[in-house]
Design a protein around this motif. Structure first.
Motif, short mmCIF file in Angstrom:
data_model
loop_
_atom_site.label_atom_id
_atom_site.label_comp_id
_atom_site.label_asym_id
_atom_site.label_seq_id
_atom_site.Cartn_x
_atom_site.Cartn_y
_atom_site.Cartn_z
N GLU A 3 -2.99 4.00 -1.77
CA GLU A 3 -2.16 5.22 -1.77
C GLU A 3 -2.59 6.14 -0.63
O GLU A 3 -1.76 6.77 0.02
CB GLU A 3 -2.28 5.97 -3.10
CG GLU A 3 -1.42 5.44 -4.21
CD GLU A 3 -2.10 4.29 -4.94
OE1 GLU A 3 -3.30 4.44 -5.25
OE2 GLU A 3 -1.45 3.26 -5.15
N SER A 6 -1.36 4.82 2.51
CA SER A 6 0.08 5.02 2.57
C SER A 6 0.41 6.48 2.89
O SER A 6 1.29 6.77 3.70
CB SER A 6 0.69 4.60 1.23
OG SER A 6 2.05 4.87 1.22
N ASP A 136 15.86 -1.09 3.66
CA ASP A 136 15.83 -2.20 2.70
C ASP A 136 14.41 -2.51 2.22
O ASP A 136 14.22 -3.28 1.29
CB ASP A 136 16.48 -3.46 3.30
CG ASP A 136 16.19 -3.62 4.77
OD1 ASP A 136 15.73 -2.63 5.39
OD2 ASP A 136 16.42 -4.72 5.31
N LEU A 137 13.40 -1.88 2.86
CA LEU A 137 12.04 -2.07 2.38
C LEU A 137 11.62 -0.96 1.43
O LEU A 137 10.47 -0.91 0.99
CB LEU A 137 11.05 -2.08 3.57
CG LEU A 137 11.15 -3.24 4.56
CD1 LEU A 137 10.14 -3.02 5.68
CD2 LEU A 137 10.88 -4.56 3.85
N SER A 138 12.55 -0.03 1.12
CA SER A 138 12.11 1.21 0.49
C SER A 138 11.56 1.00 -0.92
O SER A 138 10.85 1.85 -1.43
CB SER A 138 13.25 2.23 0.46
OG SER A 138 14.37 1.66 -0.16
N ASP A 139 11.85 -0.13 -1.56
CA ASP A 139 11.25 -0.34 -2.88
C ASP A 139 9.79 -0.82 -2.76
O ASP A 139 9.07 -0.84 -3.75
CB ASP A 139 12.08 -1.34 -3.70
CG ASP A 139 12.45 -2.56 -2.88
OD1 ASP A 139 12.39 -2.47 -1.64
OD2 ASP A 139 12.79 -3.60 -3.48
N ARG A 140 9.38 -1.20 -1.57
CA ARG A 140 7.95 -1.54 -1.40
C ARG A 140 7.32 -0.43 -0.56
O ARG A 140 7.22 -0.53 0.66
CB ARG A 140 7.82 -2.90 -0.72
CG ARG A 140 8.49 -4.00 -1.57
CD ARG A 140 8.72 -5.23 -0.76
NE ARG A 140 7.45 -5.86 -0.38
CZ ARG A 140 7.38 -6.90 0.45
NH1 ARG A 140 8.48 -7.40 0.97
NH2 ARG A 140 6.21 -7.44 0.73
N ALA A 141 6.86 0.61 -1.24
CA ALA A 141 6.51 1.88 -0.61
C ALA A 141 5.52 1.72 0.55
O ALA A 141 5.69 2.33 1.61
CB ALA A 141 5.95 2.84 -1.65
N ASN A 142 4.49 0.90 0.36
CA ASN A 142 3.46 0.82 1.39
C ASN A 142 3.99 0.18 2.67
O ASN A 142 3.82 0.70 3.77
CB ASN A 142 2.27 0.01 0.88
CG ASN A 142 1.63 0.72 -0.27
OD1 ASN A 142 1.59 1.95 -0.30
ND2 ASN A 142 1.15 -0.04 -1.25
N LEU A 143 4.65 -0.96 2.47
CA LEU A 143 5.21 -1.65 3.63
C LEU A 143 6.18 -0.73 4.37
O LEU A 143 6.19 -0.65 5.60
CB LEU A 143 5.92 -2.91 3.14
CG LEU A 143 6.26 -3.94 4.22
CD1 LEU A 143 5.01 -4.37 4.97
CD2 LEU A 143 6.96 -5.14 3.58
N PHE A 144 7.01 -0.03 3.59
CA PHE A 144 7.99 0.90 4.13
C PHE A 144 7.29 1.96 4.99
O PHE A 144 7.68 2.23 6.14
CB PHE A 144 8.75 1.54 2.96
CG PHE A 144 9.78 2.53 3.37
CD1 PHE A 144 10.85 2.17 4.16
CD2 PHE A 144 9.68 3.86 2.94
CE1 PHE A 144 11.81 3.09 4.52
CE2 PHE A 144 10.65 4.78 3.30
CZ PHE A 144 11.71 4.40 4.09
#
Lengths: 327, 259
Positions: A3, A6, A136-144
């Motif tokens: 976190e 992130s 389209d990555l927004s559900d994977r917060a860290n990657l986003f």
């Protein structure tokens, strides 16, 4: 742990959007000596143009062309650059303090126009649903978060490289010549108004690009984001980092944004809710204090003007033998 | 273009300029022939500098006409003169103090593609080529003007006389056909002055026409075949230096009626 990383990525992404804006100011002020006090206006134009180009169609206002984000960013940069070109053509013959007044006035006019041109800008409610990169990555917060950071790193590097290339080119040398002695530069065939106008427009273009990127990372823009406080923040970034130095502009942006973000979270955790609005002014106070501290300790900013003053005269240098007794 | 082959390279007709009602130059004409080295002298306040500034484009005349290489340049600003073939130096030299000697001289190059923002960006190869060629030329000129040992030094370390040489190198980058020299001898020590004079003579021998404003009569006598004397904003006399300095009107203008 993840976190914190992130959050760090999110923080740096925002800081780097300011870095782009500060790079634009560095071309205008650090390299050319143009006193632009209307930064917020040019940033706003970049953000709004990009938002109007890229948001999905909406009933309440014109625009919403649903174009790709890249098109929006280019449009935002060009829009702000074009505005600088127009404003510069009218005002660059003015002495520096009058240019400051003119740009400040322009920024106020732009902000009021954004507030009132409801059919185009959404008025006080602003524009929302600005598409975010890698949505389209927004559900994977860290990657986003990291993907967004990567975009910003690339953008800052690209702006840095482009501006550094320009500043070191013969074009940049003419800017320096004009700054050091305008009369002499004119006698060598350099047109001061033309070069200033170019630097003003390119700097404004970079500012607009920064504004556009910022709008897309926040996802929502409103006229109240573009008050003179923004201008003050960017100036503090450039002066703290080191005016005239591109790396200084980036460093200053990260440092000042760190002060701003940290003090913001301290304010929101220490003060009771009903006092927070007032306590938020402490953030500006803190930036002002840092500015004073840097100016006292390192008057040229943390990274000085190393990029411009490449060779300082050495006290021990002997200019010539026998001929240098000042006649 | 052939029309002005034999005509003057620099011609001023009926130039006038007033400052707050006081006329500094009135109806002054002057013509500099191809390859000529012309002196312009006169007592302090004669209007020489005003005349010079009008010719150089940094001051607009109230009336009259200026031609460079047969082209009317009266309404053009100072930044257009060098591309017309006319370069100038300043009475108090104005180098770019924080730039090196080499960078200073490079600023004199004209039509450099790297100085255009689009070419600097999108035609880097062309820009580099122009820059390399300009650097080569600048090194030759710096050598010619005796500043090679200072080439990487900032101009701020140069002495007054060296700054005058630097200014000359800067405009020579543009291959001017006409050079206006504003008091090159003022405040320069005798050794360096000898060298400056040698360079002026050599330039002139290469075909550059030169207009020299100077107080140093020895320099004028040695260099110029013709000299124009100004007093109170007008031409007082002209001719060979030796004749002119014996002209009673000239003597009166310099020394007052007591002479």
């Amino acid at each position: 742990m993840i976190e914190i990383l992130s959050y760090g990525a999110f923080f740096l992404t925002m800081a780097l959007t300011y870095a782009v804006i500060a790079l634009g100011l560095n071309l205008q002020w650090g390299q050319t000596g143009l006193f632009n006090v209307g930064i917020a206006g040019f940033v706003a134009v970049g953000a709004y143009v990009s938002a109007i180009l890229t948001t999905p169609f909406s009933d309440g206002r014109l625009g919403g062309f649903d174009l790709p984000i890249v098109v929006g960013w280019i449009g935002g940069g060009l829009g702000a650059g074009f505005l600088c070109l127009l404003l510069g053509a009218l005002t660059l013959r003015l002495r520096s303090d009058y240019l400051a007044i003119a740009t400040f006035g322009a920024a106020v006019v732009i902000q009021l126009a954004l507030l009132n041109l409801e059919a185009l800008t959404g008025g006080p409610f602003g524009i929302s649903f600005i598409p975010r990169p890698f949505a389209d990555l927004s559900d994977r917060a860290n990657l986003f978060a990291f993907a967004n950071l990567a975009v910003m790193v690339v953008l800052v590097l690209a702006c840095y490289a482009a501006l550094q290339h320009l500043v070191r080119s013969p074009w940049g040398r003419v800017l320096r010549a004009l700054r050091e002695d305008e009369t002499a530069a004119r006698a060598l065939g350099k047109n001061p108004v033309s070069y200033r106008l170019q630097a003003f427009a390119i700097g404004g273009c970079v500012m607009g690009l920064g504004g556009a990127a910022q709008g897309h990372f926040i996802g929502f823009i409103a006229p109240e984001n573009y008050l003179p406080t923004l201008t003050f923040q960017v100036w503090a970034m450039l002066i703290i980092g080191g005016s005239g130095n591109m790396r200084g502009a980036v460093l200053g942006a990260v440092l000042v944004w760190a002060i701003w973000a940290l003090s913001g979270s301290v304010v929101s955790s220490v003060f009771p809710a009903d006092q927070q609005a007032r306590a938020a002014s402490l953030q500006i106070v803190l930036i002002g204090v840092s500015l004073c501290a840097v100016l006292l300790l390192r008057p040229r900013g943390i990274l000085g003007e190393a990029g411009t003053l490449r060779r300082q005269p050495k006290a021990t240098s002997t200019p010539s033998e026998g001929q240098n007794t000042h006649d | 273009m052939t029309a002005h082959r034999e005509g003057p390279v620099l011609a001023a007709r009926g130039l006038s300029r007033s400052f707050q009602g006081i006329q500094a130059v009135g109806d002054m004409s002057l013509s500099l022939g191809r390859g000529e080295l012309l002196g312009l002298i006169g007592p302090n306040g004669a209007g020489k500098t005003t005349m010079f500034n009008m010719l150089a484009g940094s001051l607009a005349p109230d009336s009259g006409r200026i031609e460079v290489m047969g082209q009317d340049v009266t309404g053009e600003g100072a930044e257009r003169r060098l591309s017309r073939g006319l370069g100038r130096t300043f009475q108090i030299p104005r180098p770019f103090p924080q730039m090196t000697v080499l960078e200073n001289v490079l600023c004199g190059a004209q039509d450099q593609s790297g100085e255009k923002v689009m070419s600097a960006f999108f035609r880097p190869a062309q820009s580099r080529k122009d820059e390399a060629r300009a650097t080569e030329k600048a090194r030759h000129l710096i050598d010619f003007l005796l500043l090679s040992h200072l080439i990487e030094q900032p101009a701020s370390v140069l002495s007054g006389g060296q700054r005058k040489l630097l200014e000359l190198a800067r405009i020579l980058m543009a291959d001017p056909k006409v050079v206006l020299l504003d008091e090159p001898a003022a405040g320069v020590n005798p050794t360096l002055l000898e060298q400056i004079m040698e360079r002026v003579v050599e330039l002139n021998a290469r075909g550059v026409s030169i207009l020299l404003i100077e107080h140093n009569m020895e320099m004028i006598t040695r260099l110029c075949s013709r000299v124009v004397v100004m007093a109170l904003g007008r031409e007082l006399a002209q001719g060979a230096p030796a004749d002119v300095i014996r002209d009673p009107a000239v003597v009166r203008a310099y020394l007052g009626d007591a002479a």
